[in-house]
Design an enzyme around this catalytic site. Structure first.
Site, PDB file in Angstrom:
ATOM      1  N   LYS A  66      57.073 -40.814  -3.248  1.00  0.00           N
ATOM      2  CA  LYS A  66      56.631 -41.154  -2.121  1.00  0.00           C
ATOM      3  C   LYS A  66      55.170 -41.741  -2.104  1.00  0.00           C
ATOM      4  CE  LYS A  66      57.751 -39.754   1.439  1.00  0.00           C
ATOM      5  NZ  LYS A  66      57.590 -38.464   2.126  1.00  0.00           N
ATOM      6  N   HIS A  67      55.685 -43.130  -1.385  1.00  0.00           N
ATOM      7  CA  HIS A  67      54.261 -44.053  -1.144  1.00  0.00           C
ATOM      8  C   HIS A  67      53.562 -44.147  -2.363  1.00  0.00           C
ATOM      9  CE1 HIS A  67      54.602 -43.547   3.394  1.00  0.00           C
ATOM     10  NE2 HIS A  67      54.838 -42.386   3.189  1.00  0.00           N
ATOM     11  N   ASN A 232      42.197 -41.412  -7.391  1.00  0.00           N
ATOM     12  CA  ASN A 232      41.830 -40.340  -8.594  1.00  0.00           C
ATOM     13  C   ASN A 232      43.369 -39.508  -8.542  1.00  0.00           C
ATOM     14  OD1 ASN A 232      39.426 -41.147  -9.395  1.00  0.00           O
ATOM     15  ND2 ASN A 232      38.462 -39.973  -7.984  1.00  0.00           N
ATOM     16  N   HIS A 393      46.225 -48.582  -9.746  1.00  0.00           N
ATOM     17  CA  HIS A 393      46.058 -48.951  -7.917  1.00  0.00           C
ATOM     18  C   HIS A 393      46.955 -50.188  -7.917  1.00  0.00           C
ATOM     19  CE1 HIS A 393      42.515 -46.702  -7.306  1.00  0.00           C
ATOM     20  NE2 HIS A 393      42.083 -47.017  -8.653  1.00  0.00           N
TER      21      HIS A 393
END
Length: 393
Positions: A66-67, A232, A393
């Protein structure tokens, strides 16, 4: 196919949108539906995760995304009767294949976060997995192949619009990757580090230096999961599956608390009172999951007070007291914990201990490593310093 036009990007106002290859063909085939921009981000990140889990453990693997972070990840170990019940797969009149067990574990660990997920499978999607997928709220699935029976089941899902992506398992991306931010192009080498390397577990500064085979396996699962989790991040793993993932927090202790609370909820769902909750007939799966989550929270009165409980239960259940929760959680043991960077303070270890953590793998290198080691020794926790950072990221 070299490129694929998409309806829009992250948001409906972001047009035009597409995915494409600068060289070669796209390694995917759309078997059903029309996946979008975020669907593909989830699909391609989750595929990398399960492919690495399979390579590292030799077991079929599944992930629920998810996301662009995993809500759950697991390998295909058999399910106990208790796990079948809390994952709501005990009613199936079919044998669960190893890849179906992996999916049930990945989806079942954090059902609230997995609502509307994108699923990745390391192995061929069979009828058992498709049957489980069909009854969940999910955006799509990516796998190296699908049986004809599985495809027929999935093409009937969501009025025929369910997203089904087949990926070439032999595809290897270029060793250098790029991305853009604010019109500026970033370039870096792909993160190809092998996280099943035994050398990662050689530096053990704690008094307890014992990692059994299951602990090593679970720590590898944690680290691979973190490699594809927005930083994180920390990950609690037990018996071949993530039971709590804390992603995208600015503070590591907040990651540890968030993931630890999820691990506690996973364990509390196995409490006899929770397993015996008298739900009304035909309650929707999402409503049942949300009700369990609220029942286990400090806001349990929201589903137990007069005028409310009748919506969910055939009779009002007794609440689970704070003392009962604490006593039950105290029996959670043998948990492995991975972190995508070093723990800066011993407070992370204090929180991890409360959720039964016995084994830790983290980068090390904090100026307060001595405090972290001391806290591990206080609870006889074995902790390996991997010297590997896994930011994503």
């Amino acid at each position: 196919m070299k490129e694929l036009s998409l309806k829009y990007g992250c948001n409906p106002n972001q047009k035009p949108s597409r995915i494409y290859m600068q060289e070669g063909e796209l390694p995917i085939e759309i078997m059903n539906g029309r996946p979008g921009y975020i669907n593909f981000l989830d699909a391609l990140n989750s595929w990398q995760l399960v492919k690495e889990l399979k390579a590292a453990t030799g077991l079929p693997a599944a992930a629920s995304f998810k996301h662009v972070s995993p809500a759950g990840a697991a390998v295909g170990l058999p399910l106990s009767d208790t796990l079948k019940k809390i994952y709501f797969v005990d009613d199936l009149n079919m044998e669960l294949s190893p890849i179906a067990c992996a999916y049930a574990r990945a989806r079942g660990a954090d059902r609230m976060s997995s609502y509307g997920d994108f699923v990745a499978l390391s192995d061929t999607c069979d009828a058992a997995v498709a049957t489980l997928l069909k009854r969940e709220v999910s955006d799509g699935v990516i796998a190296p192949d699908f049986t004809e029976e599985a495809l027929q089941i999935l093409r009937d899902k969501r009025k025929g619009t369910y997203n089904v992506i087949k990926i070439d398992p032999m595809y290897v991306p270029a060793p250098v990757e790029t991305k853009q931010c604010f019109g500026i192009t970033f370039e870096q080498g792909r993160n190809e580090i092998r996280l099943d390397d035994p050398a990662l577990f050689e530096n053990i500064p704690t008094r307890n230096k014992t990692f059994d085979d299951e602990a090593r396996r679970d720590l590898v699962i944690a680290l691979i999961t973190l490699k594809y989790t927005q930083s994180n991040s920390v990950c609690y793993v037990k018996d071949g599956q993530a039971i709590g993932i804390g992603a995208g927090q600015q503070s590591r202790i907040h990651c540890t608390r968030l993931a630890g609370n999820k691990a506690d909820i996973w364990w509390l769902r196995q409490h006899p009172k929770v397993m015996a909750l008298p739900f009304v007939k035909n309650i929707r799966r999402a409503d049942r999951d949300n009700t369990i989550d609220v029942y286990l929270s400090d806001d349990s009165d929201d589903v137990l007070r007069d005028g409310m409980w009748q919506m969910f239960f055939s009779e009002r259940p007794e609440p689970l007291s704070r003392e009962e929760k604490k006593e039950w959680i105290a029996h959670l043991t043998g948990v492995s914990l991975g972190s995508d960077a070093f723990f800066p303070f011993g407070d992370n270890i204090e929180r991890a201990h409360k959720s039964g953590v016995k084994y830790i793998a983290q980068a090390g290198g904090s100026v307060r490593d001595d405090n972290v080691i001391e806290t591990c020794d206080k609870y006889d926790i074995a902790c390996a310093f991997t010297s590997v950072r896994l930011f994503h990221h």
